[in-house]
Design an enzyme around this catalytic site. Structure first.
Site: not given
Ligand code: NAD
Length: 435
Positions: A30, A122, A151-153, A253, A260, A263, A266
């Site tokens: 990160d 995503t 990812e679908f978690l 349902l 909200g 995911c 947006k």
């Molecule tokens: P998040 O904001 O919690 O985490 C993103 C991380 O990426 C941050 O810690 C940030 O510092 C880091 N980051 C940004 N640019 C970087 C770089 N160049 N190098 C290294 N690290 C970098 O995001 P999230 O909730 O984990 O979501 C990530 C993706 O997964 C999104 O596209 C989201 O739509 C998708 N997603 C999220 C969920 C969910 O429940 N949160 C579920 C399925 C899919």
């Protein structure tokens, strides 16, 4: 397999940890040095049930590491997972891909030997091809394939979802990349998890289509709930009645204040923008977005109605701030629409959430945060329940009543039984049920 995960948020941290649990050699990278320093000290920066124990176990056994050195991590990896954020771009609702592209640029320079570069974030259709273009342009010699593995978690159940998914979607038609991805997910063959290979584009779209469908299902039952209120039906009976039809299914349902989270809002916006750009507008998705936005705001009206039409100088207790239970994630939580509106209408607010308050403090000014459910209730004119944390289900209702100035409850998650509440002397309103 040696795996580098770029982005250590809700998805990257869970994915990396679970891959190490599978037995792979994982490093999570990160740019946020504080986050990595905390992880290296054994602190977990997010609340996700079961995550802390799994991180501790795999860090101890050496399968899971954390760092900020992307170059070394990528050069040693068989597969690099991009799991950075893709928030809504301000102004136009499209996915902001700047984090993905900047990660791709950094990855390009570090590629050594054959590497599979996987978008787990995503991302809209076409992003994988663009990532491949960036990699090729920045490092023409590199030997790689780009794969989409959405990812679908669900937050709050992320470990279980990752370890026991309904399916794994792998967007690549390249045999070498398919082989690497099959090896990574091989431990799931124990549970006969379908590994579905598709093109890059189909995988990218599958994620958005899935989220838009679920958001539509929620919005549908929310509208049915509103109709139930008008005609004297009970939305839970209707939901059960339709959910038992296997073509419909019982999940998603449950009526509430509107979806909200990080995911659905947006992703529905980004999917709609993609459809407009492709000249195949998704009118259902557009409608769902509009209904949901209005719904979140309309929840304040329910509180005003329960308080005899005015919130001026009323003291409102709020239980639950996160967009759902078992997470500390506040992104696009309905509470962020509801609370400011209650304040604007003259109320003062005391709120409590088991895990969301440190994030909520940054987003909700003018709210007094309390240490417990009961502390919010002292002298309250009404209680508004926004998130269905288990601990709120088990409140001592006699104590609740004795603490409040007036026993008014607006339950936006239907966690209590209307008959019980009336019998206990509460003026109780919920969603889509005869009161
Ligand atoms: P998040 O904001 O919690 O985490 C993103 C991380 O990426 C941050 O810690 C940030 O510092 C880091 N980051 C940004 N640019 C970087 C770089 N160049 N190098 C290294 N690290 C970098 O995001 P999230 O909730 O984990 O979501 C990530 C993706 O997964 C999104 O596209 C989201 O739509 C998708 N997603 C999220 C969920 C969910 O429940 N949160 C579920 C399925 C899919």
């Amino acid at each position: 397999m040696r795996i580098a995960v770029i982005g250590t948020g809700y998805v990257g941290l869970v994915s990396g940890t679970c891959f190490s649990e599978f037995g792979h050699d994982v490093i999570c990278i990160d740019t946020d040095e504080t986050k990595i320093a905390r992880l290296n000290k054994g602190e977990v920066p997010i609340f996700e049930p079961g995550l802390q124990a799994m991180i501790e176990k795999n860090s101890r056994s050496g399968y899971l590491k954390f760092g900020t050195d992307l170059e070394t991590a990528v050069s040693n990896a068989d597969a690099v997972f991009i799991a950075v954020g893709t928030p809504s771009r301000r102004g136009d609702g499209q996915a902001d891909l700047s984090y993905v592209y900047s990660a791709a640029t950094e990855i390009a320079a570090a590629l050594t030997g054959y590497t599979v570069v996987v978008t787990k974030s995503t991302v809209p259709v076409g992003t994988g091809r663009e990532v491949a273009r960036i990699l090729r342009e920045a490092n023409p010699e590199a030997d790689f394939d780009v794969v989409s593995n959405p990812e679908f978690l669900r937050e709050g159940a992320a470990i279980e979802d990752f370890m026991r998914p309904d399916r794994v979607i792998v967007g690549t038609l390249e045999p070498r990349a398919q082989e690497v991805m099959s090896a990574i997910y091989r431990p799931l063959s124990l549970f006969q998890t379908p590994l579905v290979f598709t093109s890059l584009e189909s995988a990218e779209l599958t994620k958005y289509a899935g989220n838009a469908f679920l958001a539509t299902k929620i919005t549908f039952i929310n509208e049915i709930a509103d109709l139930c209120e008008k005609v004297g039906a009970d939305v839970h009976d209707v939901a059960r009645g339709i959910g038992l039809d296997r073509r419909i299914g019982a999940k998603f349902l449950h009526p509430g204040p509107g979806f909200g989270g990080s995911c659905f809002p947006k992703d529905t916006r980004a999917l709609f923008e993609t459809s407009m750009a492709a000249e195949a507008p998704l009118q259902i998705v557009e409608t769902v977005i509009g209904i949901n936005e209005k719904r979140k705001k309309a929840m304040a009206t329910r509180v005003i109605d329960a308080c005899d039409g005015s919130l001026t100088d009323k003291r409102i207790a709020v239980l639950g701030l996160t967009f759902k239970p078992n997470t500390d994630d506040m992104r696009e939580s309905p509470s962020l629409d509801i609370l400011p509106e209650l304040i604007r209408r003259g109320a003062t607010i005391r709120a409590y959430d088991p895990e969301g308050m440190s994030e909520a403090r940054k987003l909700l000014e003018e709210v007094e945060f309390c240490d417990s459910s009961y502390a919010t209730l002292e002298e309250a004119d009404a209680l508004v329940l926004i998130t269905e944390w288990n601990e709120f289900r088990a409140l001592d209702l006699d104590r609740v009543k004795s603490l409040m100035k007036t026993p008014v409850i607006v339950d936006l998650r239907n966690i209590y039984d209307p008959h019980d509440m009336t019998a206990k002397g509460f003026a109780y309103s919920s969603i889509g049920r005869p009161q």
